[in-house]
Design a protein around this motif. Structure first.
Motif, PDB file in Angstrom:
ATOM      1  N   LEU A  45       2.013  -4.664  21.597  1.00 53.58           N
ATOM      2  CA  LEU A  45       1.201  -5.693  21.046  1.00 53.58           C
ATOM      3  C   LEU A  45       2.104  -6.314  19.683  1.00 53.58           C
ATOM      4  O   LEU A  45       2.696  -5.503  19.014  1.00 53.58           O
ATOM      5  CB  LEU A  45      -0.139  -5.454  20.644  1.00 53.58           C
ATOM      6  CG  LEU A  45      -0.894  -5.026  21.865  1.00 53.58           C
ATOM      7  CD1 LEU A  45      -2.198  -4.713  21.207  1.00 53.58           C
ATOM      8  CD2 LEU A  45      -1.336  -6.052  22.960  1.00 53.58           C
ATOM      9  N   PRO A  46       2.137  -7.651  19.607  1.00 52.88           N
ATOM     10  CA  PRO A  46       2.764  -8.251  18.382  1.00 52.88           C
ATOM     11  C   PRO A  46       1.924  -7.868  16.920  1.00 52.88           C
ATOM     12  O   PRO A  46       0.965  -7.591  17.110  1.00 52.88           O
ATOM     13  CB  PRO A  46       2.908  -9.768  18.632  1.00 52.88           C
ATOM     14  CG  PRO A  46       1.606  -9.829  19.628  1.00 52.88           C
ATOM     15  CD  PRO A  46       1.636  -8.649  20.277  1.00 52.88           C
ATOM     16  N   PRO A  47       2.724  -7.856  15.833  1.00 48.40           N
ATOM     17  CA  PRO A  47       1.946  -7.784  14.603  1.00 48.40           C
ATOM     18  C   PRO A  47       0.953  -8.889  14.617  1.00 48.40           C
ATOM     19  O   PRO A  47       0.911  -9.905  15.066  1.00 48.40           O
ATOM     20  CB  PRO A  47       3.161  -7.844  13.649  1.00 48.40           C
ATOM     21  CG  PRO A  47       4.298  -7.733  14.217  1.00 48.40           C
ATOM     22  CD  PRO A  47       4.123  -7.921  15.843  1.00 48.40           C
ATOM     23  N   ALA A  49      -2.063  -8.534  16.213  1.00 40.11           N
ATOM     24  CA  ALA A  49      -2.753  -8.667  17.265  1.00 40.11           C
ATOM     25  C   ALA A  49      -4.340  -8.142  16.979  1.00 40.11           C
ATOM     26  O   ALA A  49      -4.407  -7.212  16.193  1.00 40.11           O
ATOM     27  CB  ALA A  49      -2.635  -7.993  18.514  1.00 40.11           C
ATOM     28  N   SER A  75      -4.945  -4.756  14.311  1.00 40.78           N
ATOM     29  CA  SER A  75      -3.595  -3.787  14.735  1.00 40.78           C
ATOM     30  C   SER A  75      -4.011  -2.620  15.493  1.00 40.78           C
ATOM     31  O   SER A  75      -3.913  -1.602  14.762  1.00 40.78           O
ATOM     32  CB  SER A  75      -2.952  -3.672  13.524  1.00 40.78           C
ATOM     33  OG  SER A  75      -2.673  -4.839  12.841  1.00 40.78           O
ATOM     34  N   HIS A 106      -4.060 -12.716  19.650  1.00 44.57           N
ATOM     35  CA  HIS A 106      -2.987 -12.908  18.725  1.00 44.57           C
ATOM     36  C   HIS A 106      -3.273 -14.455  18.097  1.00 44.57           C
ATOM     37  O   HIS A 106      -2.657 -15.478  18.681  1.00 44.57           O
ATOM     38  CB  HIS A 106      -1.617 -12.575  19.301  1.00 44.57           C
ATOM     39  CG  HIS A 106      -0.471 -12.559  18.302  1.00 44.57           C
ATOM     40  ND1 HIS A 106       0.449 -13.819  18.236  1.00 44.57           N
ATOM     41  CD2 HIS A 106      -0.507 -11.935  17.215  1.00 44.57           C
ATOM     42  CE1 HIS A 106       1.167 -13.568  17.055  1.00 44.57           C
ATOM     43  NE2 HIS A 106       0.866 -12.292  16.522  1.00 44.57           N
ATOM     44  N   LEU A 111      -4.268 -12.631  24.753  1.00 40.29           N
ATOM     45  CA  LEU A 111      -3.023 -12.022  25.381  1.00 40.29           C
ATOM     46  C   LEU A 111      -3.502 -11.176  26.747  1.00 40.29           C
ATOM     47  O   LEU A 111      -2.705 -11.389  27.703  1.00 40.29           O
ATOM     48  CB  LEU A 111      -2.360 -11.041  24.458  1.00 40.29           C
ATOM     49  CG  LEU A 111      -1.790 -11.565  23.109  1.00 40.29           C
ATOM     50  CD1 LEU A 111      -1.142 -10.624  22.352  1.00 40.29           C
ATOM     51  CD2 LEU A 111      -1.000 -12.779  23.570  1.00 40.29           C
TER      52      LEU A 111
END
Length: 357
Positions: A45-47, A49, A75, A106, A111
């Motif tokens: 996952l991107p920062p 999330a 996170s 996000h 997502l």
């Protein structure tokens, strides 16, 4: 005031404080449900999330789901994501339907999201829930928060055989045999096969609602598999055998509402339902959300009961969905002419008409 009186006052004050603190710490009788949520994609996952789980009241068709409880984890790391959702059981109505929904956000973008109904367990002593989320861009039509999702699963008819704990499906008109994944409604397909088959390995004709996705088998490379979303029926015969048109175990696609043909937007999935004679349940797609419930049939009489669904908003299909749910409430009888099903109200008027696909 002497020292003894001061000590008595201090003791009273301390007792009051302790009593107040105990009262503040004493929580009402709360219930909770725990479990994990995950997704199949191997991606981080991107920062920033956020993992979110909600308990929602999904009883009213055409209405937004009411949120009874929610938990969020910023996170969350890598899946599976563990969660515990606490709620007040006093707010639970035995006549309502409740669903637990998980998703990963996000910012304002979704997502991953669960796109199947996960009912609230009857009590908080039930086994932990396991929720599978799908990627938003690949979610099925009518999925929560994904109004512009890619087209959902389709109706598939083909030959099916089962041997050595493995099912194989060949869509009519093709020569490619596709293994059937042991997930979704595969158990119902296997059960229906065993009721009809004369011996293991025999070939029957199966109709399912499903999709083709890559899966990693026990041995060998990743290859396409049939994911059975909903079992419709299985009968003896071949692809050339005309499908049986009966009230139950037939895929009925919406054609008219109140005598008016249903107009769909380009690429919009058509509403449908299937009456499952084995489980005596109705399930389908109403135009935006999946729907489910019960039904009773007695000769020409028919009634839909306890209808519910995933109550999410979509950019298109909401008007059809609301009209369809209202029509199903009025149904008291049915008739079939050819491949057309008319659902009739108490006055004998056609509330909705469907075509067997």
């Amino acid at each position: 005031m002497d020292m003894s009186a001061l000590r008595n006052l201090a003791g009273l004050a301390l007792g009051a404080l302790l009593t107040s603190a105990c009262n503040q710490d004493a929580n009402p009788a709360m219930a909770s449900v725990s479990g994990t949520a995950t997704y199949r994609e191997r991606m981080a996952l991107p920062p920033g999330a956020v993992f979110e789980v909600r308990l929602e009241d999904v009883s009213r068709a055409g209405a937004a789901a009411g949120i009874l409880a929610e938990t969020r984890v910023e996170s969350p790391g890598n899946p599976p994501f563990a969660f515990t959702l606490s709620y007040d059981p006093a707010h639970i109505d035995a006549t309502h339907s409740y669903s637990i929904r998980a998703r990963v956000l996000h910012g304002d973008a979704v997502l991953f999201t669960s796109d199947t109904h996960t009912p609230l367990p009857a009590d908080d002593s039930s086994a932990p829930l396991e929720i599978l989320m799908v990627r938003a861009g690949a979610a099925r039509a009518g999925s929560p928060d994904v109004p512009d999702a890619t087209p959902g699963p389709g109706l598939l008819r083909g030959t099916y055989s089962y041997m050595a704990d493995a099912g194989l499906f060949t869509a009519c008109g093709t020569d490619e045999r596709i293994p059937v994944a042991m997930e979704g409604d595969n158990a119902a397909l296997e059960s229906g096969y065993r009721k009809v088959v004369p011996e293991p390995g025999a070939t029957l004709v199966a109709t399912v609602i499903g999709r083709i996705e890559a899966r990693e088998p026990m041995e060998g490379p990743v290859r396409p598999h049939l994911i059975v979303e909903q079992f419709v029926n299985v009968v003896a015969g071949t692809c050339e055998t005309p499908p049986v048109v009966a009230l139950e175990d037939t895929y009925w696609q919406l054609a008219q509402l109140g005598g008016t043909p249903v107009a769909l937007a380009a690429g919009q999935r058509a509403p449908y339902f299937v009456l499952d004679s084995a489980r005596h349940r109705v399930s389908g797609y109403a135009g935006c959300n999946r729907m489910m419930g019960g039904y009773s049939v007695d000769g020409a009489k028919l009634a839909f009961t306890q209808m519910a669904g995933t109550m999410m908003a979509c950019l298109q299909g909401m008007e059809i969905e609301q009209a369809l749910h209202e029509a199903l409430k009025r149904v008291t009888a049915w008739r079939i002419e050819g491949n057309r099903l008319d659902l009739l109200d108490a006055d004998g008027a056609v509330a909705a008409a469907f075509t067997a696909v």
